[in-house]
Design an enzyme around this catalytic site. Structure first.
Site, PDB file in Angstrom:
ATOM      1  N   LYS A  32       0.869  -1.175   0.094  1.00  0.00           N
ATOM      2  CA  LYS A  32       0.024   0.128  -0.017  1.00  0.00           C
ATOM      3  C   LYS A  32       0.987   1.181  -0.109  1.00  0.00           C
ATOM      4  O   LYS A  32       0.674   2.102  -0.664  1.00  0.00           O
ATOM      5  CB  LYS A  32      -0.901   0.101   1.158  1.00  0.00           C
ATOM      6  CG  LYS A  32      -1.627   1.096   1.470  1.00  0.00           C
ATOM      7  CD  LYS A  32      -2.842   1.068   2.733  1.00  0.00           C
ATOM      8  CE  LYS A  32      -1.795   1.031   3.885  1.00  0.00           C
ATOM      9  NZ  LYS A  32      -1.260   2.468   4.459  1.00  0.00           N
ATOM     10  N   THR A  33       1.896   1.335   0.895  1.00  0.00           N
ATOM     11  CA  THR A  33       2.654   2.771   1.068  1.00  0.00           C
ATOM     12  C   THR A  33       3.344   2.787  -0.408  1.00  0.00           C
ATOM     13  O   THR A  33       3.523   3.705  -0.639  1.00  0.00           O
ATOM     14  CB  THR A  33       3.625   2.356   2.117  1.00  0.00           C
ATOM     15  OG1 THR A  33       2.756   2.198   3.396  1.00  0.00           O
ATOM     16  CG2 THR A  33       4.385   3.672   2.308  1.00  0.00           C
ATOM     17  N   GLN A 254      -9.500  -3.948   8.007  1.00  0.00           N
ATOM     18  CA  GLN A 254      -8.498  -3.542   9.048  1.00  0.00           C
ATOM     19  C   GLN A 254      -8.943  -2.334   9.634  1.00  0.00           C
ATOM     20  O   GLN A 254      -8.456  -1.664  10.301  1.00  0.00           O
ATOM     21  CB  GLN A 254      -7.223  -3.256   8.452  1.00  0.00           C
ATOM     22  CG  GLN A 254      -6.535  -4.351   7.880  1.00  0.00           C
ATOM     23  CD  GLN A 254      -5.075  -4.268   7.453  1.00  0.00           C
ATOM     24  OE1 GLN A 254      -4.197  -3.943   8.125  1.00  0.00           O
ATOM     25  NE2 GLN A 254      -4.862  -4.285   6.243  1.00  0.00           N
TER      26      GLN A 254
END
Length: 754
Positions: A32-33, A254
C-alpha cells in the site's frame, strides 16, 4: 518511468490512474505505502505542481516515510507537497485562516492534560461531584460530540442527548461543554478535536476560504480511509468537491477504531459519493506465507459488511498455524515464553523477530513475568510496562506505605488520591515542617494538629488512621485479602470503577489484573512466606530490572493488537483467544461490534510473516476468582486443515469440548449454544479435589519418575520429571484433571500411591 517497473499490474494501474475519484482497496501486506508514494511521484512526473497535492495520513511516521520515498523518486520538489496527519495539516491551514472564525493565528493547542485541567477547574467552580462528573468522562463526552460536529449549542438543544444525560444523572454536561468551549475561545486555544471541528466550521462559514483550498488542493490522497470519522470525512468531501481528483486508500477488513469514532461506512459507501469511481484491488500479499493468508481469508469471510477481495500470496505455504491450550493465563505466558526461547535457540533468530499480541493491556502481566523468568528481553510497544502504569503505581504506593510509612515518595503520591481534601498547599506546609524539624513526612502527619488548622488536621489524621489500619490488616490477612482490603478501603478501586470512559475501564481492569496476580501468588505451593510484603519484594525486583530501553534493541515486542496495526514480525503469538476476552464481552451485543472484533483478529493474524501461534487458557482469574473459559468463536472459524493443535494441558472442567478422549471436539473448536444472556462461566474452584480418607504426605525422598501421586488440591497425577538438588528438588507432575504442573518437593505435600 523506471520507478513503475517494479510494480505488479494492479499496483501499476492504480498508480497511473490519476484523474477522477479512485479507491484503492489494499489487502494486508499488499504494498500500500509503495503505491501511494509512487502515485504521488507519478503525479509530479506528469507535471502536477507539488503545491497542488494534499496527502493525509494517520501517523507522522507514515507521512515521513512517504515523503522520503517520494523525494527519492522526484527529488526535493516533493518537499512542497502538503503532507501529514489530518491534525497537523489542518492546524497549519487554521494558522493562516484562524481570523475568519475569530481566533488569533498564534492560537494555543491544548493537549489532553491541558483540557482535563481546565475541565477540573470548571467542575470545581460549578461545585459538581467530581466522581459523577470525572474529568476523563466529561473530556471523552465533549470529544465525541466534536467528532460528530455537534457544537455546545446543538448539544444543549438536542432532546435525545439531553435525555441521555439527565437519565444518567449528568444533566449539567451541556453547561460544562458551553463553559469549556467559551473558556478555550477566550484563551485563544483549541484542543486536539478542535483542529478538525474548527476546520469544518471554517469551510462551512467561509465560502471564499473553501473555494481557495478547493482550487489549491487539486489532487487529494487519503491513507487508511477506513479509519476516518465523520468530521474527517466531511473535510475531505468538501475539499474535493470541485475537481473530484480524490484517491482514498484503505482496507475495510482492517477498520478497528470505531471506539475512537472511525466510521467504516465511509469506505463501504464511497462509491455512493462518487458513482464514476475507479476501483483497484491490491490482492497480492508480499508479507505472509500462503497458510497465514488463507487463515486470514477464512476469518474475515464471516463478516457481512465488507468489500469483497481475494487476497493471495505467492510465497511458500509455510508452517501450519499452531494453537496452544493452557490451563491458566500464567501457564499460557509460560508456554509462549518457552516457545520463543526454543525458536530463538534452535533457529538462530533474534529476539526482535518475535511479537506477542493481546486484546487488552492487562494481559501483559502474565507474559511479562514469564519472559522475565527466562531472562528474555522485551519491550512494551505503544504502552507502559504493566507495573509502570499510573493506576498500578498508585495502588503499589499504598502497599509500600503500609509496610514503610516513611516512604516519602509513596506518601506524597497517595495522600490526596483519591481526593480527600489534602491540597498542594497543605502538602507543601507539611514538607516544610518535616525539613525544619529534620524528621520524616510521616512523623509530621502523625501529629497533624501541631502543624495544621483544625479541619485540615482532622483530614490528615484520618489518612494516618487509615494507613495504620492497613498495617494491622496486612499482619493478619493473606497477600490477596490484604491487597483487596487496601484497594477497596483506600477508595482507589471505587474511584476507577466510577470512571466509565474507555481509559477508566482499562485502568480498573489493570487493577483487577494486579489483584489476580496477587491471588495466584497467595496460592503458590512452592513458597512458605506468602504475605503482601513478600509479594512487594518480588515486584520491586521486577520493576527495577535493567531492560534495555533502546528502541532498536534486540527485544521481544509486547503490544495490544490495536498498537500492532501497520507493523509486521516474522513470528507472532496472539494470546487470550477466549470468549468474553477476544471477542470482548462488550462486543457481543451487536453484529457491527462483533464484526469489528473479527477485523481486529484479522489484523493480528496478518502481522505475521512466517509463523503464527494462537493460544488460549481454559481458566483465568477474574476479580479474584478462578473461572473456566471457553475458546474464542474465532478459532472455530478457521479451517482445521491449516491448524496444528498443541493441547497438552487438560483443564478441570469436565467439559467434553476440552477432553482429549475419542470423539472429542477439540479439533473443531465448535461452541455450545449460547443463551440470550451470553456464555456462562463457572468457578473451577467448585470442582476441587477431595483427598483420600486418611490422606498423609509421603517421604518425598523416595519419589521417582513414573510414580503415581496424590496432591490434596490437585488430585492424582504422574511424576514425569525430577530436577535440581536437595533440598530444592523440583517435580514436574501431570495431573489427570489439571494438566502439567511444577512443584517444589519440600512444600508439595504429596502422597505416593502404592
Amino acid at each position: 518511468m523506471e520507478y513503475l517497473q517494479g510494480l505488479n499490474p494492479s499496483q501499476r494501474a492504480a498508480v497511473e490512474c490519476v484523474k477522477g475519484p479512485v479507491m484503492i482497496i489494499a489487502g494486508a501486506g499488499s504494498g500500500k505505502t509503495r503505491v501511494i508514494t509512487y502515485r504521488v511521484a507519478h503525479l509530479i512526473r506528469q507535471g502536477v505542481d507539488a503545491f497542488n497535492i494534499l496527502v493525509l495520513t494517520f501517523t507522522n511516521k507514515a507521512a515521513r516515510e512517504m515523503r522520503d520515498r517520494i523525494v527519492a523518486v522526484v527529488g526535493t520538489e516533493a518537499k512542497n507537497i502538503w503532507m501529514g496527519t489530518f491534525h497537523s495539516v489542518f492546524a497549519k491551514l487554521l494558522r493562516v485562516e484562524a481570523d475568519k472564525i475569530g481566533y488569533p493565528s498564534n492560537f494555543t493547542i491544548y493537549d489532553t492534560d491541558d483540557s482535563k485541567s481546565l475541565l477540573r477547574a470548571i467542575l470545581k467552580e460549578m461545585n459538581l461531584d467530581d466522581k459523577l462528573y470525572s474529568a476523563n468522562f466529561v473530556y471523552n463526552r465533549i470529544s465525541a460530540a466534536k467528532n460528530n460536529l455537534i457544537a455546545w449549542q446543538e448539544y444543549q438543544q438536542n432532546t435525545q442527548i439531553q435525555a441521555d444525560d439527565f437519565s444518567g444523572g449528568r444533566g449539567q454536561l451541556g453547561k460544562i461543554y458551553e463553559l469549556y468551549a467559551t473558556r478555550c475561545y477566550r484563551a485563544g486555544a483549541m484542543d486536539f478535536d478542535d483542529l478538525l471541528f474548527k476546520t469544518n466550521e471554517l469551510l462551512k462559514k467561509s465560502p471564499e476560504v473553501l473555494y481557495k483550498y478547493q482550487n489549491k488542493f487539486k489532487y487529494l490522497m487519503v491513507d487508511e480511509y477506513q479509519d476516518t470519522n465523520y468530521s474527517q470525512y466531511l473535510i475531505v468531501k468538501r475539499l474535493a468537491a470541485i475537481n473530484e481528483n480524490i484517491c482514498v486508500v484503505g482496507d475495510d477488513a482492517q477498520s478497528i477504531y470505531a471506539f475512537r469514532g472511525a466510521n467504516i461506512q465511509n469506505i463501504l459507501n464511497f462509491e455512493k459519493d462518487y458513482p464514476d469511481l475507479n476501483v483497484f484491488k491490491l490482492e497480492q500479499n508480499y508479507r505472509s506465507t500462503q497458510n497465514i493468508v488463507s487463515v486470514a481469508n477464512s476469518i474475515i469471510a464471516n463478516n457481512k459488511d465488507q468489500l469483497k477481495k481475494s487476497v493471495y500470496s505467492e510465497k511458500e505455504h509455510g508452517d501450519k498455524i499452531k494453537v496452544m491450550r493452557a490451563f491458566s493465563d500464567n501457564e499460557e505466558g509460560k508456554m509462549v515464553a518457552e516457545g520463543i526461547l526454543q525458536e530463538h535457540a534452535n533457529k538462530g533468530l533474534r529476539w526482535n523477530d518475535f511479537a506477542i499480541l493481546y486484546r487488552t493491556n492487562a494481559q501483559s502481566r502474565s507474559m511479562e513475568e514469564a519472559l522475565r523468568k527466562l531472562n528474555i528481553p522485551y519491550k512494551i510497544y505503544g504502552g507502559l510496562s504493566f507495573y509502570q502504569r499510573k493506576e498500578i503505581k498508585d495502588l503499589i504506593a499504598y502497599f509500600r506505605l503500609t509496610f514503610n510509612p516513611h516512604d516519602e515518595a509513596a506518601l506524597k503520591r497517595v495522600i490526596n488520591y483519591p481526593k480527600r481534601g489534602i491540597g498542594d498547599t497543605t502538602i507543601d506546609r507539611l514538607i516544610v515542617a518535616a525539613n525544619q524539624h529534620q524528621i520524616s513526612l510521616w512523623d509530621v502527619i502523625t501529629d497533624p494538629a501541631k502543624y495544621l488548622d483544625g479541619k485540615t488536621a482532622n483530614t490528615v489524621g484520618n489518612f494516618v488512621v487509615m494507613i495504620q489500619s492497613f498495617q494491622a490488616v496486612a499482619q493478619n490477612l493473606s497477600a490477596y485479602e490484604a491487597a483487596l482490603h487496601i484497594a477497596q478501603h483506600s477508595g482507589l478501586l471505587k474511584d476507577l470503577y466510577e470512571d466509565k470512559s474507555i481509559e477508566g475501564l482499562n485502568r480498573h481492569e489493570n487493577i483487577q489484573e494486579l489483584l489476580n496476580g496477587i491471588k495466584e501468588f497467595s496460592e503458590r505451593e512452592d513458597i512458605e512466606e506468602k504475605g503482601l510484603d513478600v509479594f512487594m519484594q518480588d515486584v520491586a525486583l521486577l520493576t527495577n530490572d535493567d531492560n534495555n530501553k533502546d528502541p532498536n534493541a534486540d527485544t521481544v515486542s509486547l503490544m495490544t493488537i490495536h498498537s500492532s496495526k501497520g507493523l509486521e514480525f516474522p513470528h507472532v503469538f496472539v494470546v487470550g483467544l477466549e470468549e468474553n476476552l477476544f471477542p470482548s464481552q462488550l462486543s457481543l451485543n451487536s453484529r457491527s461490534d462483533l464484526e469489528e472484533e473479527r477485523r481486529l483478529f484479522y489484523v493480528a493474524v496478518t502481522r505475521t510473516e512466517h509463523k503464527l501461534t494462537l493460544s488460549y487458557a481454559t481458566s483465568r482469574f477474574k476479580f479474584g476468582t478462578l473461572i473456566s473459559c471457553e475458546p474464542s468463536r474465532f478459532l472455530d472459524e478457521i479451517d482445521a486443515k491449516f491448524l496444528e493443535l498443541d493441547f497438552s494441558a487438560k483443564p478441570a472442567t469436565g467439559n467434553p469440548f476440552f477432553d482429549d478422549e475419542p470423539g472429542s471436539r477439540k479439533d473443531a473448536f465448535s461452541k455450545p449454544k449460547l443463551s440470550a444472556s451470553g456464555p456462562k462461566t463457572t468457578s473451577v474452584l467448585a470442582k476441587a479435589h477431595v483427598p483420600t480418607a486418611g490422606f498423609a504426605p509421603s517421604d518425598v525422598n523416595k519419589l521417582q519418575v513414573g510414580m503415581e501421586v496424590e496432591h490434596e488440591r490437585f488430585g492424582f497425577g504422574k511424576v514425569i520429571n525430577l530436577e535440581g538438588n536437595k533440598p530444592d528438588i523440583k517435580a514436574t507432575i501431570f495431573f489427570k484433571e489439571l494438566g502439567q504442573k511444577q512443584l517444589l518437593l519440600k512444600f508439595a505435600k504429596l502422597r505416593i500411591v502404592e
